[in-house]
Enzyme design. Structure first.
Site, PDB file in Angstrom:
ATOM      1  CG  ASP A   1      -1.582 -46.636  74.531  1.00 28.29           C
ATOM      2  OD1 ASP A   1      -2.009 -47.629  73.883  1.00 28.29           O
ATOM      3  OD2 ASP A   1      -2.543 -45.701  75.034  1.00 28.29           O
TER       4      ASP A   1
ATOM      5  CG  HIS B   1      -3.031 -49.846  66.068  1.00 25.44           C
ATOM      6  ND1 HIS B   1      -4.043 -50.048  65.334  1.00 25.44           N
ATOM      7  CD2 HIS B   1      -3.311 -48.806  66.973  1.00 25.44           C
ATOM      8  CE1 HIS B   1      -5.022 -49.390  65.796  1.00 25.44           C
ATOM      9  NE2 HIS B   1      -4.835 -48.824  67.013  1.00 25.44           N
TER      10      HIS B   1
END
Ligand code: SDX
Length: 427
Positions: free
Chosen positions: A363, A306
């Site tokens: 996700d 991320h």
């Protein structure tokens, strides 16, 4: 903390103000940098650059903290429902019961989509990816709602919010119905927002859809977890498109396109496809971890890493538990969940991932829940968009209300110096 930052260029010192945010984030205000020094900054991907001040969402990537308007994501996911959180993000406060009931009823007034939208939908091949169709249909809504929003007018802005929340949900499900060759469904004003999503998606004319409250509750939580995430790629897109005073539908349409990318919201679909590939190739998790580490191999572990979280993504923690709960409740034993857990374990013990602070993100597990609910993989990112919609609206509204200038980054030119034109017979 010093109130100014000193920059020295060619032996000359320049002083710039330092801004400190609510949570003590520190920013150097360089609004006057080029005028004072002639220099600009260069920051590909904006890894170190703030585009705005915002009161909507705060996240701390090192501590794994995420708050919407000051409320922790853990509290909101556990105690609120999606429309409550949407109201909070957009209007700044948690609604009382009367406000929440009014918000839900006002959304219901706008869930009818102009029937002419169907001919636009039918123009797409059934194989078209739902995100491409959704982006186009969202932009097409402008054709039926041409009057631009006067953001200074509270009622006009409120009505535009309700219209966007209502119509977007319906057209999002139409992308699936078109793909399946099913008749298009209409919102049922006697049911809730998330219940309507399931009905709009799966109800067929021959029998009423049998609602499973466990699925509705899990989906409501997932939409909350996706609702906003400060200046991510798609939200920054919505803000910069809106900064030219393009309309709300046009700005949201651009955000849908940005979210579609596999490095962003499209990752939830890419995670499932990756897990299926690993499963179909004998479940050799170690082999795929090696591929992800190999610089010569373009393969990346989708759902890992991320830009901001250099610790666990707090949403992933909540979704991982929800995955266990939903699959148990539905009596689903999905081998892909086992592979995901193996992948996570191997990666979290591996120096390559640890040294780069690569952890599972929002996700990584969401697709497994969507699959257990019977949501087709091509629709996963559409669900991300439905969840993210209130965040996009809130951020667009904040940008316009704050009268932010049109977004227009600078660049450093590294192309050819000036040269004279050559006639074609001299080239
Ligand atoms: C979302 O921004 C948001 O807030 C987004 C989001 C939201 O709610 O809006 O949280 C939603 O988009 C989550 C992210 C979903 N994307 C994926 O899961 C795709 C896989 N992850 C990556 O491609 C990547 O981690 C990004 C795009 C998410 C972040 O990329 P960065 O911050 O630009 O980091 P980077 O590409 O510079 O990587 C740093 C290093 C590199 O190795 P080195 O060059 O240092 O040797 O880490 C490696 C990368 O190769 N790396 C990975 C990896 N992610 C980064 N290696 C293998 N697998 C990965 N997934």
């Amino acid at each position: 903390m010093s109130k100014t930052a000193i920059l020295e260029i060619d032996g000359k010192k320049y002083e710039f103000p330092v801004i400190v945010g609510t949570e003590n984030e520190v920013a150097i205000d360089i609004e006057k940098l080029r005028g004072a020094t002639g220099a600009i900054t260069l920051d590909p991907g904006y890894k170190n650059s703030g585009s705005c001040k915002s009161e909507i969402t705060f996240l701390d990537g090192e501590e794994g903290i995420l708050r919407y308007r000051g409320y922790s994501i853990e509290d909101l996911a556990d105690k609120a429902d999606f429309l409550e959180v949407a109201y909070l993000l957009i209007f700044g406060e948690l609604p009382n019961q009367a406000q929440l009931d009014k918000f839900e009823n006002d959304i219901r007034k706008h869930t009818l989509v102009n029937e002419e939208m169907k001919s636009i939908l039918e123009g797409f091949p059934k194989t078209a990816h739902p995100m491409g169709v959704l982006s186009s249909l969202t932009s097409a809504l402008t054709a039926f709602n041409p009057k631009s929003v006067n953001v200074e007018n509270e009622k006009e802005m409120y009505d535009a919010v309700c219209k966007t929340m209502g119509k977007f949900l319906v057209i999002a499900t139409w992308t699936y119905r078109r793909r399946m060759g099913f008749p298009l469904n209409y919102y049922d004003n006697t049911k809730g927002y998330v219940e309507n999503f399931m009905r709009l998606m799966f109800e067929i004319p021959t029998q009423p859809y049998k609602m499973d409250q466990k699925i509705v509750d899990a989906l409501d939580k997932l939409f909350i977890l996706h609702a906003d995430h400060e200046q991510n790629c798609s939200t920054s897109t919505v803000r910069i498109v809106g900064s030219s005073h393009a309309g709300l539908f046009a700005s949201i349409s651009a955000g849908v396109s940005a979210l579609w990318g596999p490095l962003h919201g499209g990752a939830n679909q890419a995670v499932l496809e990756m897990l299926e590939e690993i499963n179909n190739n004998g479940g050799d998790v170690a082999k795929y971890v090696l591929k992800a580490k190999d610089k010569d191999d373009p393969f990346r572990l989708m759902g890992f890493g991320h830009r901001v979280y250099k610790n666990f993504d707090p949403r992933a923690t909540i979704i991982k538990k929800a995955a266990d709960d939903v699959l148990d409740a539905l009596g689903v034993d999905d081998p892909l969940l086992d592979i995901a857990k193996q992948l996570e374990k191997v990666a979290l013990e591996d120096e390559y991932f640890k040294s780069r602070n690569l952890y599972p993100n929002v996700d990584f597990y969401s697709g497994i829940i969507y699959r257990a609910m019977g949501i087709p993989v091509e629709m996963f990112t559409v669900l991300f968009a439905i969840g993210r919609l209130p965040g996009w609206i809130a951020q667009w509204k904040e940008m316009r209300t704050n009268k932010e200038p049109i977004g227009r980054p600078r660049q450093v030119y590294t192309g050819s110096p000036s040269r004279s034109f050559k006639e074609v017979n001299q080239r």
